[in-house]
Design an enzyme around this catalytic site. Structure first.
Site, mmCIF file in Angstrom:
data_model
loop_
_atom_site.group_PDB
_atom_site.id
_atom_site.type_symbol
_atom_site.label_atom_id
_atom_site.label_comp_id
_atom_site.label_asym_id
_atom_site.label_seq_id
_atom_site.Cartn_x
_atom_site.Cartn_y
_atom_site.Cartn_z
ATOM 1 C CG ASP A 28 7.510 41.125 25.271
ATOM 2 O OD1 ASP A 28 6.469 41.600 25.757
ATOM 3 O OD2 ASP A 28 8.067 41.611 24.269
ATOM 4 C CG HIS A 45 -0.504 41.219 32.410
ATOM 5 N ND1 HIS A 45 0.681 41.198 31.695
ATOM 6 C CD2 HIS A 45 -1.133 42.362 32.042
ATOM 7 C CE1 HIS A 45 0.755 42.278 30.925
ATOM 8 N NE2 HIS A 45 -0.336 42.995 31.112
ATOM 9 C CB SER A 73 10.315 48.123 31.772
ATOM 10 O OG SER A 73 9.411 48.871 30.981
ATOM 11 C CG LEU A 139 16.171 30.284 42.126
ATOM 12 C CD1 LEU A 139 17.149 30.178 40.965
ATOM 13 C CD2 LEU A 139 14.743 29.980 41.640
HETATM 14 C C1 IPE Z 1 9.845 44.473 28.264
HETATM 15 O O1 IPE Z 1 8.699 44.243 27.528
HETATM 16 C C2 IPE Z 1 9.509 44.664 29.711
HETATM 17 C C3 IPE Z 1 9.005 43.490 30.410
HETATM 18 C C4 IPE Z 1 8.916 42.282 29.941
HETATM 19 C C5 IPE Z 1 8.596 43.737 31.772
HETATM 20 P P1 IPE Z 1 7.909 45.421 26.777
HETATM 21 O O2 IPE Z 1 6.737 44.801 26.153
HETATM 22 O O3 IPE Z 1 7.685 46.545 27.707
HETATM 23 O O4 IPE Z 1 8.993 45.876 25.692
HETATM 24 P P2 IPE Z 1 8.809 46.666 24.327
HETATM 25 O O5 IPE Z 1 8.020 47.900 24.624
HETATM 26 O O6 IPE Z 1 8.082 45.773 23.385
HETATM 27 O O7 IPE Z 1 10.208 46.947 23.863
HETATM 28 C C1 IPE Z 2 4.988 41.292 29.109
HETATM 29 O O1 IPE Z 2 3.906 41.157 28.238
HETATM 30 C C2 IPE Z 2 4.586 41.780 30.477
HETATM 31 C C3 IPE Z 2 4.922 43.189 30.751
HETATM 32 C C4 IPE Z 2 5.617 43.973 29.973
HETATM 33 C C5 IPE Z 2 4.443 43.744 31.993
HETATM 34 P P1 IPE Z 2 3.310 42.391 27.466
HETATM 35 O O2 IPE Z 2 2.259 43.021 28.319
HETATM 36 O O3 IPE Z 2 4.382 43.305 27.022
HETATM 37 O O4 IPE Z 2 2.634 41.678 26.222
HETATM 38 P P2 IPE Z 2 2.686 42.163 24.719
HETATM 39 O O5 IPE Z 2 4.112 42.395 24.361
HETATM 40 O O6 IPE Z 2 1.874 43.425 24.647
HETATM 41 O O7 IPE Z 2 2.076 41.046 23.947
HETATM 42 MG MG MG Z 3 5.545 43.425 25.365
#
Ligand code: IPE
Ligand code: IPE
Ligand code: MG
Length: 253
Positions: A28, A45, A73, A139
């Site tokens: 995240d 990303h 997700s 792995l």
């Molecule tokens: C969780 O992160 C999903 C992934 C890392 C793929 P999100 O950024 O979607 O989660 P929330 O919305 O902050 O809970």
């Molecule tokens: C995690 O990073 C990647 C995915 C959920 C696809 P985020 O895109 O959620 O990044 P933040 O949480 O907005 O910083």
């Molecule tokens: Mg996030």
């Protein structure tokens, strides 16, 4: 970002460091990493993929058996269409650029999540990656893509309900093992350790069933900044945890 041989050598001197058989990672903070640098979220990303590549290498070097990473997700569909499309393209690009190296490194790839809502060409690509690496014995890299823990349990329930309706399964015969065998993760060990980056302290629908006794470590750095130092710091924290599984004995090897 690369693996520092000095750190690897130092680790070998630490016999008490415990390596999880199954590591889960909620990657995240890509968006915040980018925002802090005045870049677009998509650039976060891209950096996140580099960090993933590095983590795969670390897991191979340190002997982690299974690595499950949360990459998209079921709830991420609520993001702007362009961002969703970008993340989907990144998966395709990751496969195109890294498949040969994964094969060379004896990595077995599994993609968990629902294939509903995915373009047929992406489903074919996923099937192809799984097939091409299915004979590998190193792995196991599990990519949770279009994955939601609740959706997984609902899907497993539907599958078992169909068995019951067809007279092949008696309701009394349904045990925890029956449910486990109907999940995407059938046959895999439960995660011993789940790491979430970016300072958020929640599960966000990741491996709900499987995380029943996982240890959680939350780190402040955003996913693109998670490196070998971070990895070792987390392993040290994990190594100090007493996992009791409801019992009273301290389970230390
Ligand atoms: C969780 O992160 C999903 C992934 C890392 C793929 P999100 O950024 O979607 O989660 P929330 O919305 O902050 O809970
Ligand atoms: C995690 O990073 C990647 C995915 C959920 C696809 P985020 O895109 O959620 O990044 P933040 O949480 O907005 O910083
Ligand atoms: Mg996030």
């Amino acid at each position: 970002m690369s693996i520092d041989p000095a750190i690897t050598a130092e680790l070998a001197q630490r016999p008490r460091l415990r390596i999880p058989a199954h590591l889960g990672v909620i990657m995240d903070g890509n968006g915040r990493w980018a925002k802090a640098r005045g870049k677009r979220r998509t650039e976060g990303h891209i950096e996140g993929v580099k960090s993933l590549r590095n983590l795969v290498e670390l897991c191979i070097n340190y002997g982690v058996g299974h690595l499950t990473v949360f990459s998209f997700s079921s709830e991420n569909w609520t993001r702007p269409r362009e961002e969703v499309a970008f993340i989907f393209n990144l998966l395709r690009r990751f496969v195109a650029s890294d498949l040969q190296k994964l094969i060379r490194n004896n990595v077995r790839v599994r993609i968990i999540g629902t294939r509903e809502g995915l373009e047929p060409s992406l489903v074919r690509l996923i099937d192809d990656v799984e097939a091409k690496t299915s004979g590998n014995t190193g792995l196991v890299l599990v990519v949770a893509f279009n994955y939601g823990g609740k959706a997984e349990i609902a899907e497993a329930t539907r599958r078992l309900a169909r068995e019951v309706a067809a007279g092949r399964l008696s309701p009394e015969a349904i045990t925890e093992q029956t449910i486990e065998s109907a999940l995407y993760t059938a046959g895999m060990p439960d995660p011993d350790l789940i790491i979430r980056t970016s300072g958020e302290q929640r599960i966000s629908n990741f491996l709900l069933w499987q995380a029943a006794y996982s240890e959680f470590v939350f780190v402040d750095e955003n996913w693109p900044d998670f490196d070998e130092q971070s990895f070792l710091r987390v392993l040290e924290i994990f190594s100090m945890r007493d996992r009791r599984f409801g019992g009273i004995e301290v389970a230390r090897p």
